[in-house]
Design an enzyme around this catalytic site. Sequence first.
Site, PDB file in Angstrom:
ATOM      1  N   HIS A   1      38.510  35.018  30.920  1.00 22.41           N
ATOM      2  CA  HIS A   1      38.065  35.359  32.276  1.00 22.41           C
ATOM      3  C   HIS A   1      38.607  36.727  32.677  1.00 22.41           C
ATOM      4  CE1 HIS A   1      37.310  34.502  36.685  1.00 22.41           C
ATOM      5  NE2 HIS A   1      38.281  35.413  36.774  1.00 22.41           N
ATOM      6  N   GLU A   2      39.905  36.915  32.472  1.00 22.15           N
ATOM      7  CA  GLU A   2      40.538  38.168  32.892  1.00 22.15           C
ATOM      8  C   GLU A   2      40.040  39.351  32.064  1.00 22.15           C
ATOM      9  OE1 GLU A   2      42.272  38.814  35.528  1.00 22.15           O
ATOM     10  OE2 GLU A   2      42.104  36.728  36.160  1.00 22.15           O
TER      11      GLU A   2
ATOM     12  N   HIS B   1      36.751  40.683  33.178  1.00 21.19           N
ATOM     13  CA  HIS B   1      36.765  41.627  34.303  1.00 21.19           C
ATOM     14  C   HIS B   1      36.787  43.058  33.775  1.00 21.19           C
ATOM     15  CE1 HIS B   1      36.793  39.141  37.822  1.00 21.19           C
ATOM     16  NE2 HIS B   1      37.887  38.479  37.480  1.00 21.19           N
TER      17      HIS B   1
ATOM     18  N   TYR C   1      33.810  44.402  44.142  1.00 18.38           N
ATOM     19  CA  TYR C   1      34.526  43.136  44.262  1.00 18.38           C
ATOM     20  C   TYR C   1      34.561  42.643  45.702  1.00 18.38           C
ATOM     21  CZ  TYR C   1      37.651  39.622  42.259  1.00 18.38           C
ATOM     22  OH  TYR C   1      38.201  38.449  41.793  1.00 18.38           O
TER      23      TYR C   1
ATOM     24  N   GLU D   1      33.022  37.733  39.676  1.00 19.19           N
ATOM     25  CA  GLU D   1      33.843  36.553  39.394  1.00 19.19           C
ATOM     26  C   GLU D   1      33.128  35.580  38.460  1.00 19.19           C
ATOM     27  OE1 GLU D   1      36.711  34.808  39.627  1.00 19.19           O
ATOM     28  OE2 GLU D   1      37.313  36.881  39.929  1.00 19.19           O
TER      29      GLU D   1
ATOM     30  N   ASP E   1      39.242  36.238  50.983  1.00 17.87           N
ATOM     31  CA  ASP E   1      38.958  36.287  49.548  1.00 17.87           C
ATOM     32  C   ASP E   1      37.836  37.291  49.251  1.00 17.87           C
ATOM     33  OD1 ASP E   1      38.915  35.520  46.816  1.00 17.87           O
ATOM     34  OD2 ASP E   1      37.461  33.923  47.212  1.00 17.87           O
TER      35      ASP E   1
ATOM     36  N   HIS F   1      35.698  34.105  45.055  1.00 14.68           N
ATOM     37  CA  HIS F   1      36.045  32.970  44.194  1.00 14.68           C
ATOM     38  C   HIS F   1      35.415  31.670  44.702  1.00 14.68           C
ATOM     39  CE1 HIS F   1      39.455  35.761  43.324  1.00 14.68           C
ATOM     40  NE2 HIS F   1      39.363  35.255  42.113  1.00 14.68           N
TER      41      HIS F   1
HETATM   42 ZN   LIG Z   1      38.588  36.719  38.353  1.00 19.66          ZN
END
Ligand SMILES: [Zn+2]
Length: 345
Positions: free
Chosen positions: A165-166, A169, A180, A189, A262, A267
């Site tokens: 996931h990271e 990005h 974002y 996301e 957020d 998210h």
């Molecule tokens: Zn993320």
Amino acid sequence: MSYPYYFIPPYLLERLSVHPAPELSHGAAQTLLLDQQVRTERAQFAGAAIARQQRARRTVTLKRSIYDAKNGTALPGTLIRSEGKAVSGDAAADEAYDHMGTTWQMFHDVYERNSIDDAGLPLVGSVHYGKDYDNAFWNGSQMVFGDGDGRIFKRFTIALDVIAHELAHGVTASEGGLAYQNQSGALNESLSDVFGILAKQFHLRQTADQSDWLIGAGLFLPGINARGLRSMAEPGSAYDDPVLGKDPQPGHMRDYVDTEQDNGGVHINSGILNHAFYLAATELGGHAWEKAGRVWYDTLRHHRLRPDADFAEFAGLSMETAAAQGKDVAAAVRSAWRGVGVLHD
Ligand SMILES: [Zn+2]
């Protein structure tokens, strides 16, 4: 610039940080303090990231370096394992090494991508970041992992999909990025969750039907009522716990959450997009990285995908890339976007 990208959403850490039991609030409170500090330094981080990426452009093979931050915050820390070296014996370092390798391999084998930036970027990870640190992040040039607080969260290297996931990005950013915030942020996301779950399925050689479709499974300690952090099959059902609260993700546009929190619910509303991917992948069957994954990857790379694209724009472009994969793929993708209320015709 939106670095760093944190795995655990701010609203969850904020909730945990005010828990009346100090043993439960401590880790999250520490994490928020540290994240705030890092955010104020992010301009420097971003500059360093660009310089490092430019230097890295000549490298063409998988090259991993794992560092030990030794519970401090100076990055990267002390080198603990480099490419081709034997296991270090440090569980977090070896998990980071393995999972970063699997993610690199999936992007290479399936999408013919040469690392995160498609230009051979060496992969750097630092483990044991901070004390009781409840997060993992990509800062534009490397990955950083906390050990968790030992009450709610385990160490963040434990889950392959968290690492993928990271790193995803970084892939999205290098493809021109998706701003974002609001819908483009939720797209950003969700793409990370898509490549996160695909890396897990690729590693386990699972078909769409065999996957648990959970992001962050295994991250929570026993005693916390959570299957993971997010469910792509049933957004909103990953956790329901007195300490964590309830998973806030919608799975359909009718439940879209308008919020300032957020970054505009990046998210939260990503659940709608995650579910669309799940619907397309399960409808198509087989290995999700081959057909549905290819459509999503090609859509991310579509020359008309704008940094502030909304859900409908992404869906429209995905219909174009799906059509290139054949009629069955186009039909499954269309029915997935209808299923979550993004497309209506
Ligand atoms: Zn993320």
